[in-house]
Design an enzyme around this catalytic site. Structure first.
Site: not given
Length: 319
Positions: A70, A137, A31, A278, A141
């Site tokens: 991480a 994001y 980390d 949303d 991923k």
């Protein structure tokens, strides 16, 4: 086993590292402490304070597996400034997997996210839902997911990706300490503790049982248990994805009611308009995880709030 836990000074990583130590494994935490906390590294684990791109300097042939937490993880920040997300979540993962291949590490468990699904049409969301991320994001991923899948096929790694939705709660001294804090439960507890004047409900006209959005809140201890089961399940040359959640979910108002009940404080709330993008309901199907991992969530929303409240009070952030 001898295990490397990347991001093990963070929220979920620290809980998993603690459980791994309890199970008798040897744990090294990698980390850089940019968002993690030195005092969150569990006693008994060694700390390699390094950037993810330096994983090759830490990993060696003696390690049996890697659990990879991480990552950069704020959706709105990724939209404003995507570069750190591609650097950490993609380039960092590439460096890690290169080290895994070079040293012959047999297993990798990736802590992934439901953000890879974007705004799914099917709820509860199965693993077969199209991966259509709607922000950098989620894109980054998903790229890490795809990378791990290809490494598994080409280099014989036993690989598992765990895609989870909303994690909350605490396990003893390990809890949420984000800055800024974007998650619902700790932000509601900030109101209960008097640190904020009121909570905000974004949207009260959704087609749900009380008009507020439904989300799938999973206790961090249940999530950590799934990571240990996935580690045992990883088979050479196979890649498996599991969605982790309760399969039902809670409305924002139900979470708010749980916070009021557990803390004994009124927790005033102000209703506002929906946030763009949303969905009304976002809940995981956990059938595959139940069947193949023998996993099931055991904690209620009351348990989640109670443990998070105890953590906040222990750290002096609650009255």
């Amino acid at each position: 086993m001898k295990l490397l836990v990347t991001g093990g000074a963070g929220y979920v990583g620290s809980v998993v590292a603690a459980l791994l130590l309890d199970a008798g494994h040897t744990v090294t935490v990698l980390d850089d402490l940019s968002t993690g906390h030195r005092d969150a590294v569990p006693p008994g684990a060694s700390l390699a304070e390094a950037d993810l791109t330096e994983a090759g300097d830490v990993l060696d042939p003696s390690y049996d597996a890697v659990l990879h937490f991480a990552a950069k993880s704020l959706v709105s920040e990724s939209t404003r400034d995507p570069r750190p997300y591609w650097r950490t979540n993609v380039s960092g993962t590439l460096a890690l997997l290169d080290a895994v291949r070079r040293h012959g590490t047999g297993r990798v468990v990736l802590s992934s996210t439901a953000a890879v699904y974007g705004e799914p049409d099917t709820v509860p969301v199965p693993e077969t839902a199209p991966a259509l991320a709607t922000n950098p994001y989620g894109d980054s991923k998903l790229a890490a997911d795809r990378m791990l899948e290809s490494w598994s096929a080409a280099y014989g790694i036993g690989a598992v990706s765990l895609r989870y939705f909303n994690v909350a709660g605490a396990r003893g001294r390990y809890g949420e300490r984000h800055d800024p804090e974007t998650h619902l439960v700790p932000n509601l507890l900030r109101v209960a503790s008097g640190r904020e004047e009121h909570a905000r409900i974004h949207g009260t006209d959704y087609p749900t049982r009380d008009g507020s959005a439904v989300r799938d809140y999973l206790h961090v201890s249940d999530l950590a248990d799934a990571h240990l089961r996935a580690l045992d399940r990883a088979q050479p040359g196979t890649f498996r994805v599991y969605n982790l959640g309760t399969g039902s979910g809670c409305t924002v108002r139900e979470v708010l009611d749980a916070v009021r009940r557990v803390t004994g404080h009124p927790v005033p709330a102000v209703a506002g308009p929906r946030r763009p993008g949303d969905p009304a309901v976002l809940v995981a199907s956990n059938e595959r995880a139940r069947h193949e991992l023998g996993w099931e969530p055991r904690s209620t929303i009351g348990d989640i709030v109670a443990d998070a409240w105890a953590f906040a009070r222990e750290r002096g952030g609650a009255r």
